[in-house]
Design a protein around this motif. Structure first.
Motif, mmCIF file in Angstrom:
data_model
loop_
_atom_site.group_PDB
_atom_site.id
_atom_site.type_symbol
_atom_site.label_atom_id
_atom_site.label_comp_id
_atom_site.label_asym_id
_atom_site.label_seq_id
_atom_site.Cartn_x
_atom_site.Cartn_y
_atom_site.Cartn_z
ATOM 1 N N ASN A 151 0.857 -1.174 0.000
ATOM 2 C CA ASN A 151 0.000 0.000 0.000
ATOM 3 C C ASN A 151 0.899 1.231 0.000
ATOM 4 O O ASN A 151 2.037 1.176 0.470
ATOM 5 N N TRP A 152 0.394 2.339 -0.517
ATOM 6 C CA TRP A 152 1.155 3.591 -0.399
ATOM 7 C C TRP A 152 1.468 3.903 1.063
ATOM 8 O O TRP A 152 2.461 4.512 1.388
ATOM 9 N N ASP A 155 -3.532 4.379 3.827
ATOM 10 C CA ASP A 155 -4.725 3.658 4.265
ATOM 11 C C ASP A 155 -4.509 3.068 5.653
ATOM 12 O O ASP A 155 -5.150 2.085 6.020
ATOM 13 N N GLY A 196 -7.858 4.527 7.227
ATOM 14 C CA GLY A 196 -8.101 3.704 6.053
ATOM 15 C C GLY A 196 -9.452 3.010 6.085
ATOM 16 O O GLY A 196 -10.141 2.977 7.115
ATOM 17 N N THR A 439 -2.665 -0.745 -4.309
ATOM 18 C CA THR A 439 -3.328 -1.203 -3.088
ATOM 19 C C THR A 439 -3.375 -2.732 -3.116
ATOM 20 O O THR A 439 -3.132 -3.355 -4.153
ATOM 21 N N SER A 440 -3.726 -3.310 -1.979
ATOM 22 C CA SER A 440 -3.897 -4.775 -1.908
ATOM 23 C C SER A 440 -5.059 -5.092 -0.971
ATOM 24 O O SER A 440 -4.935 -5.940 -0.088
ATOM 25 N N HIS A 441 -6.166 -4.378 -1.167
ATOM 26 C CA HIS A 441 -7.325 -4.610 -0.304
ATOM 27 C C HIS A 441 -7.817 -6.050 -0.478
ATOM 28 O O HIS A 441 -8.152 -6.457 -1.601
ATOM 29 N N THR A 450 -12.008 1.266 -5.269
ATOM 30 C CA THR A 450 -10.770 2.031 -5.366
ATOM 31 C C THR A 450 -10.380 2.239 -6.819
ATOM 32 O O THR A 450 -9.993 3.345 -7.227
ATOM 33 N N GLN A 472 -5.219 -2.620 -7.792
ATOM 34 C CA GLN A 472 -5.231 -3.923 -7.133
ATOM 35 C C GLN A 472 -4.363 -4.964 -7.834
ATOM 36 O O GLN A 472 -4.079 -6.003 -7.247
#
Length: 601
Positions: A151-152, A155, A196, A439-441, A450, A472
């Motif tokens: 993630n940056w 979040d 986040g 991101t890796s939600h 997102t 993602q």
């Protein structure tokens, strides 16, 4: 043999929203009882090991949630917390006296993409590169706990943790200690304006959020409403944790314009006062640097003069003016910066929008800086950073569209400006890897939202929405990792392949520019009054005078010749071999620069 179990208050928690509360500690469940002002404490003394897993059951829930002040989350932000005592680390930086922001240079990096391994320990192995470059401050994008693997960092939901994928809190201590051993100060990027979207359990405990107020990223933090005093303490204690317990030298405060505070003493002012107290105690400079979209010098005005007393703030106007000058891009928020007048104004007044109309915002924006009283170094500037690259449609760096000579112009403008310069990782060699939003939600619906949100953001900038990478996708993250082989070739770590390497030449230019800042005091003179500008909009020749040093740039394609009056100065640096100085004139090829001045004092 001593017993490592002891009684303490490590498990006390502020939870005024809870009706019942239990502590889950390893395999035991311990009832908790209300204490003063919404705090809860174990009903009986807790006999806990030095390292323990724990969480809280709120109002009869079956699944425990993490401690809001958790120091470790070995199983992620939804798992149990783990105790961590920062005092057990054997620091070796007792001789470290810190660094002042004045005269310094900053290098911004993201731990997950700075190295192939993406860890704090692997980042330590690259610190000597920053020393060779001539950097003073290492600024790390947020490292606190977020859901997912990468993630940056914006979040985050557990502000007291260090992401386990980076190595956790012990690795963070090793990194700071290693920086100090090399003479590098550390700036930690922190986010206090939002939480986040996944793993935020704080509202179960107490009124951490404003229910009726929101910003770009979600609900605002409750720093001025009912029971906000404890929320403010939650933030202030976190500030002191980084600067005190983790020996960090400065904090970069994310998007402070999103901190809605109607109290008489703004949170930022209170923060600055607390940090000044800590600085006096530890005997070294501690700095607070704000990112703000207000162009308001109140942030960096002293508290004695009714300001907030922060050390510095970012100036996006400088970035926009330089970006337009070297790329010609004038869409979106670049529109107002479409002439060299904008660059000249930023360099002499600090902000371009200082009470002027902003076409992108559709209103008057900013207020003037008192240039007679404000030192120039309080403004942190760059030609690239994580936002200005990562928030482009495809995360393209300047190197994607500019040639070597144009990249050199951006470097010269940034590193000879009167402000505090900041580089973004890889910029110093013209890295060709993008830096995209990733991101890796784990939640599919959140990942989809997102991705759609990113596409919607780019309409006002005129960018092609069809090329926006999916945040993602794993490749969006891996493609953003620096490729160090562009600069360092071979097992011996040699820089490039000499004169034939564009990357090596650009690195040498950045190194030489940073060295000039150290040897020529005019380049770190903090007085706006020592800055003057001359330029020709038609030929695109731009001259920046800094005391007895002159920086001459040809921002156009055509060659230019400038007359020399009086005794010819020395050529301290030139970006192309074809730059030449005679007794009568200076010749500048297209897209070139020269720095003229006396020998080093």
């Amino acid at each position: 043999m001593t017993d490592d179990r002891f009684d303490d208050d490590r498990f006390d928690v502020w939870a005024p929203n809870a009706k019942t509360l239990s502590l889950v500690l390893d395999d035991a469940t311990v009832p908790m009882t209300p204490a003063a002002e919404g705090w809860w404490t174990p009903a009986d003394p807790v006999d806990a090991p030095a390292v323990a897993r724990y969480g809280y059951l709120i109002d009869g829930a079956e699944t425990p949630v993490p401690d809001p002040r958790s120091r470790r989350q070995p199983d992620g932000v939804h798992g149990l917390s783990q105790t961590f005592d920062p005092a057990t680390f054997a620091w070796t930086d007792s001789a470290w006296t810190g660094r002042q922001l004045a005269g310094g240079s900053i290098y911004e990096l993201h731990i997950g993409t700075f190295t192939p391994e993406g860890t704090l320990d692997s980042a330590i192995e690259r610190l000597d590169h920053l020393v060779e470059l001539g950097i003073d401050f290492v600024e790390i994008l947020p490292v606190n706990g977020f859901n997912g693997t990468h993630n940056w960092g914006y979040d985050g939901v557990l502000w007291y943790t260090v992401h386990e994928g980076y190595g956790g809190p012990e690795a963070y201590q090793r990194f700071v200690d290693a920086c100090h051993a090399r003479g590098l100060a550390v700036i930690q990027d922190v986010v206090y304006n939002h939480l986040g979207p996944s793993g935020n359990y704080l509202p179960m405990f107490g009124p951490y959020l404003h229910e009726a107020s929101s910003n770009t990223w979600g609900s605002s933090i409750n720093i001025d409403g009912d029971q906000s005093g404890h929320v403010r303490d939650y933030i202030l204690d976190n500030v002191l944790m980084w600067l005190g317990e983790y020996h960090v030298d400065a904090l970069r405060l994310d998007a402070v314009h999103a901190l809605e505070d109607s109290t008489a003493v703004h949170l930022l002012e209170e923060m600055a006062a607390e940090v000044d107290v800590l600085s006096a105690h530890v005997g070294r400079p501690l700095s607070l640097i704000a990112e703000a979209d207000m162009n308001d010098p109140t942030l960096i005005t002293s508290r004695e003069a009714n300001g907030y007393g922060l050390t510095g703030q970012w100036s996006d106007d400088f970035h926009h003016a330089v970006h337009v000058a070297v790329t010609g891009e004038t869409t979106g928020y670049y529109e107002d910066f479409d002439s060299l007048d904008a660059l000249a104004k930023v360099l002499t007044e600090g902000f371009f929008h200082n009470g002027t109309y902003s076409s992108f915002r559709g209103r008057v924006h900013g207020r003037p800086i008192d240039t007679a009283k404000t030192p120039t170094w309080r403004l942190v500037v760059c030609n690239q950073n994580h936002d200005q690259i990562g928030n482009r449609a495809i995360g393209d760096r300047l190197s994607a569209t500019l040639n070597e000579h144009q990249l050199a112009l951006a470097a010269v403008l940034t590193l000879t400006s009167p402000f505090t310069p900041m580089l973004f990782m890889g910029e110093e060699w013209g890295a060709t890897t993008p830096w995209q939003f990733f991101t890796s939600h784990p939640e599919p619906e959140l990942g989809e939202a997102t991705a759609k949100g990113r596409i919607a953001e780019f309409s006002r900038m005129g960018w092609d929405e069809s090329v926006v990478p999916n945040p993602q996708d794993l490749s969006t993250f891996t493609d953003s990792k620096l490729n160090w082989s562009e600069l360092y070739a071979g097992p011996d770590g040699a820089v490039g392949d000499g004169a034939s390497s564009q990357h090596a030449r650009l690195f040498a230019l950045y190194r030489d520019l940073l060295a000039l800042r150290r040897t020529h005091s005019a380049l770190t003179d903090p007085r706006f009054g020592e800055v003057s500008i001359e330029f020709d909009g038609e030929s695109r020749v731009f001259v920046l005078n800094r005391g007895d040093v002159s920086i001459l740039l040809n921002l156009g394609e055509q060659s230019a010749t400038l007359p020399v009056v009086g005794e010819p100065p020395l050529v301290l640096l030139k970006t192309q071999d074809a730059v030449s100085l005679t007794a009568d004139e200076l010749s500048l090829p297209g897209f070139s620069a020269a720095i003229l001045g006396p020998d080093a004092a």
